[in-house]
Scaffold this motif. Structure first.
Motif, PDB file in Angstrom:
ATOM      1  N   ARG A  19     -18.425 -46.866 -31.025  1.00  0.00           N
ATOM      2  CA  ARG A  19     -18.867 -46.143 -29.820  1.00  0.00           C
ATOM      3  C   ARG A  19     -17.735 -45.287 -29.257  1.00  0.00           C
ATOM      4  N   GLY A  20     -16.537 -45.863 -29.237  1.00  0.00           N
ATOM      5  CA  GLY A  20     -15.383 -45.102 -28.761  1.00  0.00           C
ATOM      6  C   GLY A  20     -15.113 -43.883 -29.625  1.00  0.00           C
ATOM      7  N   ASP A  21     -15.222 -44.048 -30.949  1.00  0.00           N
ATOM      8  CA  ASP A  21     -15.036 -42.926 -31.862  1.00  0.00           C
ATOM      9  C   ASP A  21     -16.088 -41.857 -31.617  1.00  0.00           C
ATOM     10  N   ASN A  22     -17.329 -42.266 -31.386  1.00  0.00           N
ATOM     11  CA  ASN A  22     -18.401 -41.319 -31.110  1.00  0.00           C
ATOM     12  C   ASN A  22     -18.127 -40.553 -29.812  1.00  0.00           C
ATOM     13  N   GLU A  23     -17.676 -41.254 -28.793  1.00  0.00           N
ATOM     14  CA  GLU A  23     -17.367 -40.595 -27.517  1.00  0.00           C
ATOM     15  C   GLU A  23     -16.228 -39.596 -27.687  1.00  0.00           C
ATOM     16  N   ARG A  24     -15.201 -39.963 -28.469  1.00  0.00           N
ATOM     17  CA  ARG A  24     -14.093 -39.037 -28.713  1.00  0.00           C
ATOM     18  C   ARG A  24     -14.578 -37.808 -29.479  1.00  0.00           C
ATOM     19  N   LEU A  25     -15.483 -38.008 -30.421  1.00  0.00           N
ATOM     20  CA  LEU A  25     -16.032 -36.884 -31.179  1.00  0.00           C
ATOM     21  C   LEU A  25     -16.799 -35.934 -30.264  1.00  0.00           C
ATOM     22  N   VAL A  26     -17.581 -36.475 -29.357  1.00  0.00           N
ATOM     23  CA  VAL A  26     -18.328 -35.644 -28.405  1.00  0.00           C
ATOM     24  C   VAL A  26     -17.362 -34.830 -27.546  1.00  0.00           C
ATOM     25  N   VAL A  27     -16.282 -35.460 -27.095  1.00  0.00           N
ATOM     26  CA  VAL A  27     -15.291 -34.759 -26.276  1.00  0.00           C
ATOM     27  C   VAL A  27     -14.631 -33.638 -27.084  1.00  0.00           C
ATOM     28  N   LEU A  28     -14.265 -33.912 -28.320  1.00  0.00           N
ATOM     29  CA  LEU A  28     -13.638 -32.887 -29.165  1.00  0.00           C
ATOM     30  C   LEU A  28     -14.587 -31.724 -29.427  1.00  0.00           C
ATOM     31  N   GLU A  29     -15.856 -32.012 -29.662  1.00  0.00           N
ATOM     32  CA  GLU A  29     -16.830 -30.934 -29.869  1.00  0.00           C
ATOM     33  C   GLU A  29     -16.984 -30.084 -28.618  1.00  0.00           C
ATOM     34  N   GLU A  30     -16.981 -30.726 -27.456  1.00  0.00           N
ATOM     35  CA  GLU A  30     -17.091 -29.983 -26.199  1.00  0.00           C
ATOM     36  C   GLU A  30     -15.842 -29.122 -25.970  1.00  0.00           C
ATOM     37  N   ARG A  31     -14.677 -29.658 -26.293  1.00  0.00           N
ATOM     38  CA  ARG A  31     -13.434 -28.888 -26.158  1.00  0.00           C
ATOM     39  C   ARG A  31     -13.481 -27.658 -27.063  1.00  0.00           C
ATOM     40  N   ASP A  32     -13.982 -27.819 -28.280  1.00  0.00           N
ATOM     41  CA  ASP A  32     -14.098 -26.679 -29.193  1.00  0.00           C
ATOM     42  C   ASP A  32     -15.062 -25.636 -28.648  1.00  0.00           C
ATOM     43  N   ARG A  33     -16.171 -26.087 -28.078  1.00  0.00           N
ATOM     44  CA  ARG A  33     -17.148 -25.148 -27.519  1.00  0.00           C
ATOM     45  C   ARG A  33     -16.540 -24.362 -26.352  1.00  0.00           C
ATOM     46  N   ILE A  34     -15.816 -25.077 -25.476  1.00  0.00           N
ATOM     47  CA  ILE A  34     -15.180 -24.410 -24.334  1.00  0.00           C
ATOM     48  C   ILE A  34     -14.142 -23.399 -24.816  1.00  0.00           C
ATOM     49  N   ALA A  35     -13.341 -23.792 -25.800  1.00  0.00           N
ATOM     50  CA  ALA A  35     -12.325 -22.887 -26.336  1.00  0.00           C
ATOM     51  C   ALA A  35     -12.973 -21.629 -26.925  1.00  0.00           C
ATOM     52  N   LYS A  36     -14.064 -21.818 -27.647  1.00  0.00           N
ATOM     53  CA  LYS A  36     -14.767 -20.672 -28.248  1.00  0.00           C
ATOM     54  C   LYS A  36     -15.325 -19.757 -27.168  1.00  0.00           C
ATOM     55  N   ASP A  37     -15.913 -20.342 -26.126  1.00  0.00           N
ATOM     56  CA  ASP A  37     -16.449 -19.533 -25.032  1.00  0.00           C
ATOM     57  C   ASP A  37     -15.340 -18.765 -24.317  1.00  0.00           C
ATOM     58  N   LEU A  38     -14.210 -19.435 -24.087  1.00  0.00           N
ATOM     59  CA  LEU A  38     -13.086 -18.759 -23.434  1.00  0.00           C
ATOM     60  C   LEU A  38     -12.618 -17.572 -24.269  1.00  0.00           C
ATOM     61  N   HIS A  39     -12.524 -17.776 -25.565  1.00  0.00           N
ATOM     62  CA  HIS A  39     -12.047 -16.698 -26.424  1.00  0.00           C
ATOM     63  C   HIS A  39     -13.079 -15.582 -26.567  1.00  0.00           C
ATOM     64  N   ASP A  40     -14.292 -15.953 -26.859  1.00  0.00           N
ATOM     65  CA  ASP A  40     -15.311 -14.954 -27.183  1.00  0.00           C
ATOM     66  C   ASP A  40     -15.828 -14.197 -25.966  1.00  0.00           C
ATOM     67  N   VAL A  41     -15.774 -14.804 -24.812  1.00  0.00           N
ATOM     68  CA  VAL A  41     -16.341 -14.147 -23.632  1.00  0.00           C
ATOM     69  C   VAL A  41     -15.257 -13.739 -22.640  1.00  0.00           C
ATOM     70  N   VAL A  42     -14.528 -14.700 -22.133  1.00  0.00           N
ATOM     71  CA  VAL A  42     -13.598 -14.436 -21.028  1.00  0.00           C
ATOM     72  C   VAL A  42     -12.458 -13.515 -21.459  1.00  0.00           C
ATOM     73  N   ILE A  43     -11.780 -13.867 -22.542  1.00  0.00           N
ATOM     74  CA  ILE A  43     -10.647 -13.037 -22.972  1.00  0.00           C
ATOM     75  C   ILE A  43     -11.108 -11.627 -23.337  1.00  0.00           C
ATOM     76  N   GLN A  44     -12.240 -11.520 -23.999  1.00  0.00           N
ATOM     77  CA  GLN A  44     -12.726 -10.196 -24.387  1.00  0.00           C
ATOM     78  C   GLN A  44     -13.031  -9.325 -23.163  1.00  0.00           C
ATOM     79  N   ARG A  45     -13.593  -9.922 -22.139  1.00  0.00           N
ATOM     80  CA  ARG A  45     -13.885  -9.158 -20.917  1.00  0.00           C
ATOM     81  C   ARG A  45     -12.609  -8.749 -20.192  1.00  0.00           C
ATOM     82  N   LEU A  46     -11.662  -9.666 -20.111  1.00  0.00           N
ATOM     83  CA  LEU A  46     -10.387  -9.334 -19.461  1.00  0.00           C
ATOM     84  C   LEU A  46      -9.663  -8.229 -20.233  1.00  0.00           C
ATOM     85  N   PHE A  47      -9.664  -8.340 -21.563  1.00  0.00           N
ATOM     86  CA  PHE A  47      -9.014  -7.332 -22.380  1.00  0.00           C
ATOM     87  C   PHE A  47      -9.688  -5.967 -22.187  1.00  0.00           C
ATOM     88  N   ALA A  48     -11.006  -5.940 -22.164  1.00  0.00           N
ATOM     89  CA  ALA A  48     -11.733  -4.675 -21.962  1.00  0.00           C
ATOM     90  C   ALA A  48     -11.419  -4.086 -20.586  1.00  0.00           C
TER      91      ALA A  48
END
Length: 121
Positions: A19-48
């Motif tokens: 269960r602990g491993d599953n919870e850590r996996l969920v957290v890591l997947e969420e961190r990856d999603r947030i990182a992707k959103d920051l890069h693909d949306v926020v940084i691109q808008r700021l750069f533009a």
């Protein structure tokens, strides 16, 4: 009877670890999603926005306004660098040692001889 109880405890520890491993996996997947959103949306808008401001610099007649726009561009660049650092931290979380109860008990068992070890059979 003691052996049956030990087996049940072992199963419970394995389940808790899974269960602990599953919870850590969920957290890591969420961190990856947030990182992707920051890069693909926020940084691109700021750069533009920074690029747009840079292209309008030649249209500005006032030196005071030009300096304000230049500072804003510098602030945007700094913000982009900070977000990139955050993305890197999100994608590379610090490693963790095995601090689970099972990990601690396995380490303890390896370093000490238990009194019941000689009676098992």
């Amino acid at each position: 009877m003691l052996h049956g109880f030990a087996v049940q405890v072992g199963v419970a520890l394995e389940l808790a670890e899974a269960r602990g491993d599953n919870e850590r996996l969920v957290v890591l997947e969420e961190r990856d999603r947030i990182a992707k959103d920051l890069h693909d949306v926020v940084i691109q808008r700021l750069f533009a926005s920074a690029m747009t401001l840079m292209s309008t610099m030649r249209l500005i007649d006032s030196s005071e306004a030009e300096e304000r726009v230049r500072r804003t561009i510098d602030d945007l660049d700094s913000t982009i660098r900070e977000i990139r650092s955050t993305i890197f931290a999100l994608q590379n979380p610090p490693s963790r040692e095995d601090t689970s109860l099972r990990g601690a008990s396995c380490g303890w068992r390896r370093t000490r001889r238990t009194p019941w070890a000689a009676t098992r059979g």
